[in-house]
Motif scaffolding. Structure first.
Motif, PDB file in Angstrom:
ATOM      1  N   SER A 180       0.849  -1.186   0.000  1.00 14.36           N
ATOM      2  CA  SER A 180       0.000   0.000   0.000  1.00 14.36           C
ATOM      3  C   SER A 180       0.892   1.247   0.000  1.00 14.36           C
ATOM      4  O   SER A 180       2.027   1.217   0.462  1.00 14.36           O
ATOM      5  CB  SER A 180      -0.918   0.003   1.218  1.00 14.36           C
ATOM      6  OG  SER A 180      -0.140   0.047   2.390  1.00 14.36           O
ATOM      7  N   LYS A 181       0.334   2.320  -0.513  1.00 12.29           N
ATOM      8  CA  LYS A 181       1.098   3.560  -0.572  1.00 12.29           C
ATOM      9  C   LYS A 181       1.252   4.119   0.834  1.00 12.29           C
ATOM     10  O   LYS A 181       0.330   4.065   1.639  1.00 12.29           O
ATOM     11  CB  LYS A 181       0.385   4.594  -1.435  1.00 12.29           C
ATOM     12  CG  LYS A 181       0.386   4.268  -2.905  1.00 12.29           C
ATOM     13  CD  LYS A 181      -0.218   5.414  -3.686  1.00 12.29           C
ATOM     14  CE  LYS A 181      -0.117   5.160  -5.159  1.00 12.29           C
ATOM     15  NZ  LYS A 181      -0.668   6.262  -5.942  1.00 12.29           N
ATOM     16  N   PRO A 182       2.406   4.669   1.109  1.00  7.50           N
ATOM     17  CA  PRO A 182       2.576   5.278   2.430  1.00  7.50           C
ATOM     18  C   PRO A 182       1.751   6.565   2.515  1.00  7.50           C
ATOM     19  O   PRO A 182       1.380   7.158   1.506  1.00  7.50           O
ATOM     20  CB  PRO A 182       4.069   5.582   2.500  1.00  7.50           C
ATOM     21  CG  PRO A 182       4.514   5.653   1.076  1.00  7.50           C
ATOM     22  CD  PRO A 182       3.609   4.726   0.315  1.00  7.50           C
ATOM     23  N   ALA A 183       1.436   6.987   3.711  1.00  7.99           N
ATOM     24  CA  ALA A 183       0.662   8.213   3.905  1.00  7.99           C
ATOM     25  C   ALA A 183       1.459   9.390   3.348  1.00  7.99           C
ATOM     26  O   ALA A 183       2.678   9.452   3.506  1.00  7.99           O
ATOM     27  CB  ALA A 183       0.390   8.419   5.386  1.00  7.99           C
ATOM     28  N   PRO A 184       0.776  10.322   2.689  1.00  9.11           N
ATOM     29  CA  PRO A 184       1.509  11.455   2.124  1.00  9.11           C
ATOM     30  C   PRO A 184       2.130  12.322   3.220  1.00  9.11           C
ATOM     31  O   PRO A 184       1.567  12.487   4.301  1.00  9.11           O
ATOM     32  CB  PRO A 184       0.438  12.239   1.367  1.00  9.11           C
ATOM     33  CG  PRO A 184      -0.869  11.694   1.777  1.00  9.11           C
ATOM     34  CD  PRO A 184      -0.638  10.369   2.420  1.00  9.11           C
ATOM     35  N   SER A 185       3.275  12.849   2.900  1.00  9.76           N
ATOM     36  CA  SER A 185       3.984  13.677   3.873  1.00  9.76           C
ATOM     37  C   SER A 185       3.304  15.042   3.964  1.00  9.76           C
ATOM     38  O   SER A 185       2.586  15.456   3.060  1.00  9.76           O
ATOM     39  CB  SER A 185       5.439  13.837   3.464  1.00  9.76           C
ATOM     40  OG  SER A 185       5.505  14.606   2.280  1.00  9.76           O
TER      41      SER A 185
END
Length: 81
Positions: free
Chosen positions: A4-9
């Motif tokens: 899964s994509k990491p949470a956006p910074s």
């Protein structure tokens, strides 16, 4: 292996927000420019109609006056000392 994509910074979120605001502002600016251009074209059309009416009136008045009525003054030669 689905990652899964990491949470956006936070920086990424701020950049996305700036881009969204810039796109909205750009759309508003373009709409304003188009609105102004339409107003300018409308005014130019009005002025053109007035000018053409004035020229048509002048043309009919010129054709009504005889050409002999309009005389030029003779040119005077001056001596410069």
């Amino acid at each position: 292996m689905t990652a899964s994509k990491p949470a956006p910074s936070p920086a990424s979120l701020e950049r996305a927000e700036r881009q969204r605001l810039a796109a909205e502002e750009g759309a508003r600016a373009m709409a304003e420019v188009e609105r102004d251009a339409a107003a300018i074209r409308k005014n130019m059309e009005r002025l053109r109609a007035l000018r053409e009416a004035r020229e048509a009136k002048a043309a009919t008045e010129d054709s009504a006056t005889p050409a002999a009525a309009v005389k030029k003054k003779p040119r005077v030669k001056r001596i410069v000392r």
